[in-house]
Motif scaffolding. Structure first.
Motif, PDB file in Angstrom:
ATOM      1  N   ARG A  11      22.545  -0.942  -2.643  1.00 49.61           N
ATOM      2  CA  ARG A  11      23.974  -0.768  -2.907  1.00 49.61           C
ATOM      3  C   ARG A  11      24.767  -2.030  -2.590  1.00 49.61           C
ATOM      4  N   VAL A  12      24.197  -2.927  -1.806  1.00 45.68           N
ATOM      5  CA  VAL A  12      24.869  -4.189  -1.466  1.00 45.68           C
ATOM      6  C   VAL A  12      24.769  -5.120  -2.676  1.00 45.68           C
ATOM      7  N   ASP A  13      25.878  -5.667  -3.056  1.00 45.70           N
ATOM      8  CA  ASP A  13      25.925  -6.512  -4.248  1.00 45.70           C
ATOM      9  C   ASP A  13      25.708  -7.974  -3.864  1.00 45.70           C
ATOM     10  N   ASN A  14      24.453  -8.360  -3.687  1.00 46.38           N
ATOM     11  CA  ASN A  14      24.115  -9.717  -3.254  1.00 46.38           C
ATOM     12  C   ASN A  14      24.307 -10.743  -4.364  1.00 46.38           C
ATOM     13  N   PRO A  15      24.620 -11.996  -3.977  1.00 46.89           N
ATOM     14  CA  PRO A  15      24.628 -13.080  -4.958  1.00 46.89           C
ATOM     15  C   PRO A  15      23.198 -13.407  -5.376  1.00 46.89           C
ATOM     16  N   VAL A  16      23.079 -14.023  -6.537  1.00 44.70           N
ATOM     17  CA  VAL A  16      21.767 -14.391  -7.082  1.00 44.70           C
ATOM     18  C   VAL A  16      21.688 -15.913  -7.153  1.00 44.70           C
ATOM     19  N   PHE A  17      20.568 -16.436  -6.631  1.00 42.01           N
ATOM     20  CA  PHE A  17      20.317 -17.868  -6.587  1.00 42.01           C
ATOM     21  C   PHE A  17      19.022 -18.174  -7.330  1.00 42.01           C
ATOM     22  N   SER A  18      18.825 -19.445  -7.615  1.00 42.39           N
ATOM     23  CA  SER A  18      17.532 -19.932  -8.059  1.00 42.39           C
ATOM     24  C   SER A  18      17.130 -21.033  -7.087  1.00 42.39           C
ATOM     25  N   LEU A  19      15.922 -20.911  -6.540  1.00 44.14           N
ATOM     26  CA  LEU A  19      15.423 -21.902  -5.596  1.00 44.14           C
ATOM     27  C   LEU A  19      14.518 -22.882  -6.320  1.00 44.14           C
ATOM     28  N   SER A  20      14.868 -24.151  -6.230  1.00 42.17           N
ATOM     29  CA  SER A  20      14.066 -25.231  -6.798  1.00 42.17           C
ATOM     30  C   SER A  20      13.165 -25.774  -5.699  1.00 42.17           C
ATOM     31  N   THR A  21      11.859 -25.836  -5.983  1.00 48.79           N
ATOM     32  CA  THR A  21      10.882 -26.388  -5.047  1.00 48.79           C
ATOM     33  C   THR A  21       9.964 -27.335  -5.809  1.00 48.79           C
ATOM     34  N   THR A  22       9.206 -28.134  -5.055  1.00 49.29           N
ATOM     35  CA  THR A  22       8.286 -29.062  -5.688  1.00 49.29           C
ATOM     36  C   THR A  22       7.131 -29.390  -4.753  1.00 49.29           C
ATOM     37  N   ALA A  23       5.990 -29.621  -5.333  1.00 48.07           N
ATOM     38  CA  ALA A  23       4.812 -30.104  -4.599  1.00 48.07           C
ATOM     39  C   ALA A  23       3.833 -30.662  -5.617  1.00 48.07           C
ATOM     40  N   ASP A  24       3.106 -31.685  -5.215  1.00 42.61           N
ATOM     41  CA  ASP A  24       2.087 -32.293  -6.073  1.00 42.61           C
ATOM     42  C   ASP A  24       2.634 -32.688  -7.437  1.00 42.61           C
ATOM     43  N   CYS A  32      16.149 -15.916  -6.419  1.00 39.94           N
ATOM     44  CA  CYS A  32      16.245 -15.453  -5.028  1.00 39.94           C
ATOM     45  C   CYS A  32      17.504 -14.598  -4.873  1.00 39.94           C
ATOM     46  N   SER A  33      17.312 -13.360  -4.465  1.00 44.73           N
ATOM     47  CA  SER A  33      18.472 -12.531  -4.132  1.00 44.73           C
ATOM     48  C   SER A  33      18.461 -12.154  -2.654  1.00 44.73           C
ATOM     49  N   TYR A  34      17.358 -12.424  -1.962  1.00 44.45           N
ATOM     50  CA  TYR A  34      17.283 -12.206  -0.520  1.00 44.45           C
ATOM     51  C   TYR A  34      17.628 -13.509   0.183  1.00 44.45           C
ATOM     52  N   VAL A  35      18.925 -13.819   0.225  1.00 42.34           N
ATOM     53  CA  VAL A  35      19.429 -15.036   0.859  1.00 42.34           C
ATOM     54  C   VAL A  35      20.638 -14.641   1.691  1.00 42.34           C
ATOM     55  N   THR A  36      20.640 -15.051   2.952  1.00 39.26           N
ATOM     56  CA  THR A  36      21.796 -14.762   3.798  1.00 39.26           C
ATOM     57  C   THR A  36      22.037 -15.886   4.785  1.00 39.26           C
ATOM     58  N   SER A  37      23.295 -16.179   5.007  1.00 43.79           N
ATOM     59  CA  SER A  37      23.676 -17.133   6.036  1.00 43.79           C
ATOM     60  C   SER A  37      23.419 -16.474   7.386  1.00 43.79           C
ATOM     61  N   ASN A  62       5.475 -28.584   0.832  1.00 38.90           N
ATOM     62  CA  ASN A  62       6.641 -29.460   0.912  1.00 38.90           C
ATOM     63  C   ASN A  62       7.869 -28.597   1.231  1.00 38.90           C
ATOM     64  N   PRO A  63       8.228 -28.448   2.500  1.00 39.42           N
ATOM     65  CA  PRO A  63       9.251 -27.477   2.897  1.00 39.42           C
ATOM     66  C   PRO A  63      10.699 -27.907   2.672  1.00 39.42           C
ATOM     67  N   VAL A  64      11.023 -28.296   1.455  1.00 35.85           N
ATOM     68  CA  VAL A  64      12.398 -28.596   1.076  1.00 35.85           C
ATOM     69  C   VAL A  64      12.718 -27.836  -0.196  1.00 35.85           C
ATOM     70  N   GLY A  65      13.989 -27.577  -0.417  1.00 33.97           N
ATOM     71  CA  GLY A  65      14.368 -26.869  -1.623  1.00 33.97           C
ATOM     72  C   GLY A  65      15.830 -27.063  -1.941  1.00 33.97           C
ATOM     73  N   LEU A  66      16.161 -26.764  -3.167  1.00 37.69           N
ATOM     74  CA  LEU A  66      17.536 -26.833  -3.639  1.00 37.69           C
ATOM     75  C   LEU A  66      17.912 -25.430  -4.114  1.00 37.69           C
ATOM     76  N   LEU A  67      18.842 -24.818  -3.413  1.00 36.92           N
ATOM     77  CA  LEU A  67      19.281 -23.473  -3.756  1.00 36.92           C
ATOM     78  C   LEU A  67      20.438 -23.579  -4.740  1.00 36.92           C
ATOM     79  N   ASN A  68      20.219 -23.099  -5.964  1.00 33.33           N
ATOM     80  CA  ASN A  68      21.221 -23.136  -7.026  1.00 33.33           C
ATOM     81  C   ASN A  68      21.950 -21.796  -7.051  1.00 33.33           C
ATOM     82  N   TYR A  69      23.268 -21.790  -6.822  1.00 32.27           N
ATOM     83  CA  TYR A  69      24.059 -20.557  -6.866  1.00 32.27           C
ATOM     84  C   TYR A  69      24.441 -20.300  -8.320  1.00 32.27           C
ATOM     85  N   LEU A  70      23.844 -19.262  -8.911  1.00 32.69           N
ATOM     86  CA  LEU A  70      24.015 -18.989 -10.334  1.00 32.69           C
ATOM     87  C   LEU A  70      25.377 -18.381 -10.659  1.00 32.69           C
TER      88      LEU A  70
END
Length: 161
Positions: A11-24, A32-37, A62-70
């Motif tokens: 019932r909680v209306d969470n924001p929707v993100f896309s997580l950009s990752t990279t390796a090799d 990603c919809s399970y994101v919380t500050s 490679n533990p870095v990422g770019l969270l895109n707020y859609l």
């Protein structure tokens, strides 16, 4: 209430993100919809990452990422980014004119509301997801528009929950 059929956690209306990752040398984007500050100082987030995904493999290497707020007008991206596996589909190649390189092998989706550069620190096993603690390294607001939410995805019948 007997007439309410939706599960309480949906019932909680969470924001929707896309997580950009990279390796090799291989970038990936997911949904990603399970994101919380979780902390103000330092600014940190909890990000849920589904097990067995290309995103998880990338973060482990490679533990870095770019969270895109859609934005709401990007709802159709869920068909590719959330319903196709990065192990099978090269999502960056499919989105060639909708992405731009943001450095460090990460990609920003064009037209997003904001991007957050995260460093992933620790994780906890939470069943079918890992809950990652991520430190905010930087952020940028890019445009004003309605954000994409789970309710909008339900309304468009892109998700069932």
């Amino acid at each position: 209430m007997p007439g309410i059929r939706i599960k309480p956690w949906n019932r909680v209306d969470n924001p929707v993100f896309s997580l950009s990752t990279t390796a090799d040398g291989r970038g990936n984007l997911n949904i990603c919809s399970y994101v919380t500050s979780i902390s103000m100082k330092p600014k940190r987030f909890i990000v849920g990452v589904y097990k067995g995904t290309r995103t998880l493999a990338n973060l482990e290497a490679n533990p870095v990422g770019l969270l895109n707020y859609l934005a709401q007008d990007q709802a159709d991206l869920v068909k590719l980014l959330g319903k196709k596996s990065g192990h099978v589909v090269d999502k960056i190649a499919r989105l060639v004119d909708q992405v731009e390189h943001a450095g460090d092998g990460l990609y920003r989706l064009k037209g997003v509301l904001a991007v957050l550069r995260l460093r992933f620190m620790e994780r906890m096993d939470c069943g079918d997801h890992w809950a990652w603690l991520a430190h905010l390294e930087s952020y940028e607001n890019l445009r004003e528009a309605p954000g994409l939410t789970l309710e909008e995805l339900r309304r468009k019948k892109l998700i069932l929950a």
